[in-house]
Motif scaffolding. Structure first.
Motif, PDB file in Angstrom:
ATOM      1  N   ARG A  68     -13.716   7.133   9.821  1.00 24.71           N
ATOM      2  CA  ARG A  68     -14.243   5.833   9.436  1.00 24.71           C
ATOM      3  C   ARG A  68     -13.082   5.012   8.885  1.00 24.71           C
ATOM      4  N   SER A  70     -10.351   3.227   6.810  1.00 28.72           N
ATOM      5  CA  SER A  70      -9.780   3.471   5.494  1.00 28.72           C
ATOM      6  C   SER A  70      -9.448   2.134   4.841  1.00 28.72           C
ATOM      7  N   PHE A  71      -9.081   2.201   3.566  1.00 28.55           N
ATOM      8  CA  PHE A  71      -8.582   1.017   2.858  1.00 28.55           C
ATOM      9  C   PHE A  71      -7.309   0.508   3.513  1.00 28.55           C
ATOM     10  N   PRO A  73      -3.613  -0.683   2.610  1.00 25.61           N
ATOM     11  CA  PRO A  73      -2.815  -0.230   1.463  1.00 25.61           C
ATOM     12  C   PRO A  73      -2.979  -1.113   0.220  1.00 25.61           C
ATOM     13  N   GLN A  87       3.470   2.596  -2.100  1.00 26.94           N
ATOM     14  CA  GLN A  87       3.236   3.857  -2.795  1.00 26.94           C
ATOM     15  C   GLN A  87       2.894   3.603  -4.269  1.00 26.94           C
ATOM     16  N   PHE A  88       2.113   4.523  -4.815  1.00 31.60           N
ATOM     17  CA  PHE A  88       1.836   4.480  -6.247  1.00 31.60           C
ATOM     18  C   PHE A  88       3.108   4.914  -6.984  1.00 31.60           C
TER      19      PHE A  88
ATOM     20  N   CYS B  26     -11.651   9.407   6.281  1.00 35.09           N
ATOM     21  CA  CYS B  26     -10.271   8.992   6.524  1.00 35.09           C
ATOM     22  C   CYS B  26      -9.612   9.917   7.550  1.00 35.09           C
ATOM     23  N   THR B  28      -6.555  12.109   9.533  1.00 33.46           N
ATOM     24  CA  THR B  28      -5.718  13.201   9.046  1.00 33.46           C
ATOM     25  C   THR B  28      -4.352  13.259   9.730  1.00 33.46           C
ATOM     26  N   PRO B  34       2.484   5.162   4.360  1.00 35.74           N
ATOM     27  CA  PRO B  34       1.903   5.595   3.083  1.00 35.74           C
ATOM     28  C   PRO B  34       0.595   4.877   2.741  1.00 35.74           C
ATOM     29  N   ASN B  35      -0.343   5.624   2.239  1.00 36.25           N
ATOM     30  CA  ASN B  35      -1.604   5.104   1.712  1.00 36.25           C
ATOM     31  C   ASN B  35      -2.392   4.255   2.704  1.00 36.25           C
ATOM     32  N   THR B  36      -2.352   4.661   3.978  1.00 32.81           N
ATOM     33  CA  THR B  36      -3.194   4.001   4.982  1.00 32.81           C
ATOM     34  C   THR B  36      -4.405   4.865   5.335  1.00 32.81           C
ATOM     35  N   HIS B  37      -4.456   6.110   4.821  1.00 31.99           N
ATOM     36  CA  HIS B  37      -5.614   6.991   5.041  1.00 31.99           C
ATOM     37  C   HIS B  37      -6.280   7.299   3.709  1.00 31.99           C
ATOM     38  N   THR B  38      -6.741   6.254   3.049  1.00 30.59           N
ATOM     39  CA  THR B  38      -7.413   6.494   1.765  1.00 30.59           C
ATOM     40  C   THR B  38      -8.692   5.679   1.704  1.00 30.59           C
ATOM     41  N   CYS B  39      -9.601   6.121   0.842  1.00 28.24           N
ATOM     42  CA  CYS B  39     -10.873   5.424   0.667  1.00 28.24           C
ATOM     43  C   CYS B  39     -11.378   5.762  -0.736  1.00 28.24           C
ATOM     44  N   PRO B  40     -12.501   5.229  -1.141  1.00 28.72           N
ATOM     45  CA  PRO B  40     -12.990   5.516  -2.496  1.00 28.72           C
ATOM     46  C   PRO B  40     -13.152   7.014  -2.768  1.00 28.72           C
ATOM     47  N   LEU B  43      -9.608   8.755  -3.088  1.00 30.04           N
ATOM     48  CA  LEU B  43      -8.871   8.219  -4.231  1.00 30.04           C
ATOM     49  C   LEU B  43      -9.604   8.512  -5.540  1.00 30.04           C
ATOM     50  N   PRO B  85      -0.124  14.049 -10.842  1.00 30.94           N
ATOM     51  CA  PRO B  85      -0.383  12.821 -10.059  1.00 30.94           C
ATOM     52  C   PRO B  85      -0.679  13.041  -8.571  1.00 30.94           C
ATOM     53  N   VAL B 132       7.036  12.034  -3.922  1.00 35.08           N
ATOM     54  CA  VAL B 132       8.481  12.086  -3.722  1.00 35.08           C
ATOM     55  C   VAL B 132       9.146  11.644  -5.013  1.00 35.08           C
ATOM     56  N   LEU B 144       6.905   8.709  -6.636  1.00 31.92           N
ATOM     57  CA  LEU B 144       6.097   7.852  -5.772  1.00 31.92           C
ATOM     58  C   LEU B 144       5.033   8.717  -5.104  1.00 31.92           C
ATOM     59  N   VAL B 145       3.817   8.170  -5.003  1.00 31.84           N
ATOM     60  CA  VAL B 145       2.714   8.965  -4.486  1.00 31.84           C
ATOM     61  C   VAL B 145       2.090   8.322  -3.261  1.00 31.84           C
ATOM     62  N   TYR B 147      -1.227   9.089  -0.922  1.00 30.47           N
ATOM     63  CA  TYR B 147      -2.460   9.904  -0.926  1.00 30.47           C
ATOM     64  C   TYR B 147      -3.034  10.144   0.471  1.00 30.47           C
TER      65      TYR B 147
END
Lengths: 95, 481
Positions: A68, A70-71, A73, A87-88, B26, B28, B34-40, B43, B85, B132, B144-145, B147
């Protein structure tokens, strides 16, 4: 069951919380009051009841293996205290 | 002096090859920005609810059943609580007291003998994010993270402390990775971190049944580092015992550059994970019929397949092991044989040319450039005498490059072998006329000149003459049959 001051200190450390001695005393009192309140449950007769890990009488809730959206970034990072690119950015924790 | 033996158990983590994450939708795919495969859900945003991916469950249960485990009913998910983290929720969804599999075993071959280890526990959990630690100036104290990896299904397979040598350790890792790939549940590509090894190591006097204090080693990212880490650790612990010193129970990191293990700086409290059942995820119960259906659907596993290649195809044990190492290659062999190609020829071509070319090009057996039908057709061309063995090798190389049909390559390259006696007769006559001495000696009963004469015919025909036909013609012409 009574929590000691040392147990509170241990839990605080695990939770990465820095507590003053006053807060330690305050939370020890509050958490023990909560435990005392729930201790009433031990008086119930549960001899005929199977142990359970879940309160809802449901099992095997699953979803199909479908992707589905995703957000983006920017949305993923909207609540980040700091970011570096996409990145965080967090304080380094040496493991 | 007392001899010590190693006692080794493994924790293997493998990312399952599902399309979506274990508790959310999301993707796999490794290597995404970075952070393009995230959701509520992944996260850990408030109010988000994880729901189990049915494919992750089935993949996990396939491994559980292949390892002869019992399946607790109900199996439950629990929260493993720790603050770091790489986990946005501050807990990892995992399994502890009732995982999908317990009390199993796994058998594999070591130096020609079967070795069995206990599988204590197989559980499904979520992978963590990737940290990293930038090294450039001004980045001190910063991590740097990303997810993207947080929430990718991760299967952990915990073996008993049943391994007693580096040979057994290596054979176990290879066999378990092969099992995961045969089951189709994980690509288990080491360079992508899709399979990761942790070894628990202790030593004890040979013959003793007690277990020594164990040390866990992390940061083992290849078979080689695992073996080096184990060798170093066994030597270190043995020396401590001989000096009457104590082995500390701890986690150590393998330092690849220096080839040594180093104690990790971590506090004892860090291992107090306070597991408790995750209220977001309901218990899982499986009927015997459901488990039986899954069991019946398991593919033929590596050991059975190797045995069948020996018994049904008449292949030597070594060849059978090589051909069944990768499921894709074994599938290829079976399919080519099913197209009526002789097993021995299929085996020779596959080992000699296909595996060699894949290896040379660094290609994965999962994406073979030729089909079983290609190979079967090539073998037919050789057996019918349309082309000779040397030409066939060139055709194979060409079809490996281009994926063209062998018959088309033969036509395009003018490879067709000359088998027609009429077409060969003129050449044979020329060769006999030009080499009267060898011809006469052969005619007189000496066998040796035959090879020379055949070679001359091959040369004049541009390598296209059918050697057996030429042989027969020379015999007929010079010796009268």
């Amino acid at each position: 069951m009574r929590l000691s001051r040392d147990e509170i200190a241990h839990v605080a450390l695990l939770s990465r919380l820095k507590l003053t001695e006053e807060e330690m005393a305050q939370f020890t009192g509050q958490l023990n009051a909560i435990l005392d309140h729930f201790a009433a449950l031990t008086e119930a007769d549960t001899g005929d009841i199977d142990a359970t890990t879940h309160v809802v009488p449901m099992t095997n809730v699953m979803r199909a293996d479908v992707q589905r959206p995703s957000f983006a970034p920017d949305d993923a990072l909207a609540n980040a205290p700091e970011r570096a690119g996409d990145q965080f950015k967090v304080p380094r924790v040496v493991e | 002096m007392v001899d010590y033996e190693p006692v080794i158990g493994f924790e293997i983590h493998a990312e399952l090859a599902t399309a979506s994450k274990v508790f959310c939708g999301c993707g796999t795919e490794p290597g995404a920005p970075p952070n393009t495969h995230t959701c509520p859900v992944c996260l850990g945003l408030p109010g988000a609810l994880p729901v189990l991916n049915v494919a992750a469950l089935e993949y996990a249960l396939k491994v559980v059943l292949a390892c002869h485990c019992d399946v607790p009913s109900p199996a439950i998910f629990e929260r493993k609580n720790y603050y770091y983290p790489d986990l946005p929720k501050n807990y990892q969804i995992s399994q502890k007291r009732a995982p999908f599999g317990v009390n199993g075993w796994f058998e594999f071959e070591v130096n020609g003998a079967m070795k069995r280890v206990r599988i204590l526990d197989i559980h499904l959990e979520e992978d963590a994010g990737k940290l990293v630690h930038p090294q450039e100036r001004g980045a001190a104290g910063v991590s740097l993270v990303d997810y993207n990896r947080a929430g990718v299904p991760l299967l952990e397979i915990v073996s008993g402390p049943d391994i007693h040598s580096v040979e057994e350790a290596e054979a176990y890792m290879i066999a378990m990775r092969r099992l995961l790939r045969y089951l189709g549940v994980s690509e288990a590509r080491m360079e992508l971190g899709q399979i990761r090894f942790e070894a628990n190591i202790s030593v004890r006097p040979v013959g003793s049944a007690t277990l020594g204090t164990r040390v866990e080693i992390k940061n083992l990212n290849s078979y080689r580092t695992v073996i080096r880490g184990i060798e170093y650790e066994v030597a270190r612990q043995t020396a401590l015992h001989r000096n009457g010193e104590r082995v500390a129970q701890e986690t150590r990191l393998f330092d690849d550059a220096r080839g040594i293990t180093l104690a990790m700086r971590d506090k004892e409290e860090a291992h107090d994970y306070r597991y408790f059942p995750d209220p977001d995820l309901v218990p899982m119960r499986f009927t015997p019929e459901y488990l039986e259906r899954l069991r019946a659907g398991l593919p033929e596993l590596p050991a059975a397949r190797r045995a069948r290649f020996i018994s049904a195809y008449g292949l030597p044990a070594y060849d059978a092991a090589l051909l069944t190492d990768e499921k894709a290659i074994a599938d290829f062999v079976d399919a080519a044989v099913a197209l009526s190609a002789p097993p021995k020829s299929v085996s020779n071509w596959t080992m000699g040319e296909l595996l060699r070319l894949l290896n040379e090009r660094g290609l994965s057996p999962d994406a073979l450039p030729i089909t079983p039908a290609h190979l079967a057709a090539l073998i037919t061309l050789v057996e019918s005498g349309a082309i000779n063995q040397n030409q066939a090798k060139q055709v194979f190389a060409e079809m490996f490059e281009t994926g063209k049909e062998p018959a088309l390559i033969v036509k395009e390259q003018g490879f067709a072998q000359i088998s027609d006696a009429g077409a060969l007769e003129a050449i044979v006559n020329e060769v006999v006329a030009a080499n009267p001495d060898p011809a006469a000696r052969y005619a007189a009963g000496e066998d040796k000149p035959l090879g020379f004469l055949v070679g001359q015919v091959m040369k004049r025909s541009g390598g296209k003459a059918n050697a057996p036909v030429v042989n027969a013609m020379l015999r007929e012409k010079l010796r009268g049959g």
